[in-house]
Design a protein around this motif. Sequence first.
Motif, short mmCIF file in Angstrom:
data_model
loop_
_atom_site.label_atom_id
_atom_site.label_comp_id
_atom_site.label_asym_id
_atom_site.label_seq_id
_atom_site.Cartn_x
_atom_site.Cartn_y
_atom_site.Cartn_z
N THR A 49 0.86 -1.47 -0.19
CA THR A 49 0.01 -0.27 0.39
C THR A 49 0.40 1.75 0.01
O THR A 49 0.07 2.66 -0.35
CB THR A 49 -0.96 0.48 1.34
OG1 THR A 49 0.10 -0.22 2.41
CG2 THR A 49 -2.31 -1.21 1.19
N LEU A 50 1.90 1.30 -0.04
CA LEU A 50 2.89 2.48 -0.17
C LEU A 50 2.57 2.81 -1.21
O LEU A 50 3.19 2.91 -2.56
CB LEU A 50 4.75 1.51 0.15
CG LEU A 50 5.32 3.39 -0.22
CD1 LEU A 50 5.26 3.40 1.87
CD2 LEU A 50 6.92 2.42 0.41
N PRO A 51 2.29 4.82 -1.03
CA PRO A 51 2.55 4.97 -2.67
C PRO A 51 4.00 5.33 -3.09
O PRO A 51 4.55 5.70 -2.23
CB PRO A 51 2.17 6.25 -2.37
CG PRO A 51 1.48 5.80 -0.34
CD PRO A 51 2.46 4.65 -0.24
N ALA A 52 3.50 5.17 -4.79
CA ALA A 52 4.63 5.22 -5.86
C ALA A 52 6.06 6.35 -5.35
O ALA A 52 6.99 6.36 -5.35
CB ALA A 52 4.19 5.44 -6.71
N LYS A 53 4.96 8.02 -4.99
CA LYS A 53 6.55 8.74 -5.13
C LYS A 53 6.55 8.66 -3.16
O LYS A 53 7.91 8.73 -3.30
CB LYS A 53 5.36 10.20 -4.66
CG LYS A 53 5.73 11.44 -4.67
CD LYS A 53 4.87 12.89 -4.57
CE LYS A 53 5.87 14.27 -4.71
NZ LYS A 53 5.04 14.93 -4.47
N LEU A 54 6.04 8.18 -2.33
CA LEU A 54 6.92 8.01 -1.19
C LEU A 54 7.47 7.21 -1.08
O LEU A 54 8.57 7.30 -0.97
CB LEU A 54 5.80 7.54 -0.02
CG LEU A 54 6.64 7.55 1.28
CD1 LEU A 54 6.76 8.85 2.10
CD2 LEU A 54 5.11 6.83 2.18
N ALA A 55 7.33 6.03 -2.31
CA ALA A 55 8.95 4.68 -2.31
C ALA A 55 10.09 5.29 -3.26
O ALA A 55 10.97 4.91 -2.81
CB ALA A 55 7.72 3.56 -2.88
N GLN A 56 9.48 6.55 -3.92
CA GLN A 56 10.50 6.86 -4.69
C GLN A 56 11.15 7.46 -3.42
O GLN A 56 12.83 7.93 -3.83
CB GLN A 56 10.24 7.39 -5.54
CG GLN A 56 9.79 6.76 -7.07
CD GLN A 56 10.74 6.36 -8.05
OE1 GLN A 56 11.25 5.20 -6.86
NE2 GLN A 56 11.62 6.75 -8.82
N GLN A 57 10.88 7.88 -2.34
CA GLN A 57 11.17 8.62 -1.81
C GLN A 57 12.56 8.01 -0.59
O GLN A 57 13.90 8.50 -0.32
CB GLN A 57 10.70 9.68 -1.00
CG GLN A 57 10.57 10.97 -1.46
CD GLN A 57 9.31 11.86 -1.08
OE1 GLN A 57 8.10 11.82 -0.07
NE2 GLN A 57 9.66 13.61 -1.50
N ILE A 58 11.78 6.52 0.00
CA ILE A 58 12.12 6.52 0.82
C ILE A 58 13.08 4.87 0.71
O ILE A 58 14.13 4.33 1.77
CB ILE A 58 11.40 6.15 2.26
CG1 ILE A 58 10.04 5.00 1.74
CG2 ILE A 58 11.10 7.24 2.93
CD1 ILE A 58 9.49 4.60 2.61
N LEU A 59 12.55 4.36 -0.60
CA LEU A 59 13.28 2.87 -0.91
C LEU A 59 14.44 2.54 -1.26
O LEU A 59 14.74 3.65 -1.93
CB LEU A 59 12.19 2.32 -1.27
CG LEU A 59 11.13 1.99 -0.77
CD1 LEU A 59 10.01 0.86 -2.32
CD2 LEU A 59 10.94 1.02 0.20
N PHE A 60 14.91 2.29 -0.41
CA PHE A 60 16.75 1.71 -1.41
C PHE A 60 16.83 1.52 -2.66
O PHE A 60 15.64 1.15 -3.67
CB PHE A 60 17.47 0.89 -0.54
CG PHE A 60 17.81 0.50 0.71
CD1 PHE A 60 19.25 1.38 1.02
CD2 PHE A 60 17.50 -0.10 1.64
CE1 PHE A 60 19.28 1.52 2.70
CE2 PHE A 60 17.93 -0.43 2.78
CZ PHE A 60 18.83 0.47 3.37
N THR A 61 17.67 1.73 -3.51
CA THR A 61 17.98 2.04 -4.74
C THR A 61 17.26 0.48 -5.58
O THR A 61 16.92 0.20 -6.47
CB THR A 61 18.75 2.61 -5.58
OG1 THR A 61 19.98 1.44 -5.00
CG2 THR A 61 18.89 3.76 -5.46
#
Length: 156
Positions: free
Chosen positions: A110-122
């Motif tokens: 359920t993680l929003p795509a914009k937030l995922a781009q900010q916080i998840l490892f590459t």
Amino acid sequence: MNKLWWALAFMIAFMTPWAWVLLVRPAEPVPEWCFVPYQIENESQPAGIIDATVRNHFKNGGVGSSILMGTVTFNNAHYQVHRVSDMTWYRQGDFMLINTHKVEIMPNDTLPAKLAQQILFTSSREEKNDYYQMYRLSNGDQIINYSGMPRLYCHQ
């Protein structure tokens, strides 16, 4: 002509150490499975916590997969994260390159795509590269470092 010789000498001096690392050092085996739980807390604003586990499967032939599962709390909102990545890897000596090619977002993520781009490892994002340094410990286990901090601990 003198400038050409200096430029050539400079290029040889710059390239020789890299050629030594990439061509001469023997490749070490990569552990088949690595599993690590991790928690990252951001206390500044906006505040957030990632509480997850990563399980990497390094297959023979330089291919593999990675599973990221856990929760993300961000601005008092709670999200599930569940992603499966397909990757290729290459190891030479103490260095490793992982290319993430495809990331499948599972239905319960359920993680929003914009937030995922900010916080998840590459390594959890498509078409990204990660560079690692690996160390073998005296007991045969390996530590894989990323940005100067332990990333995966692989027990054999």
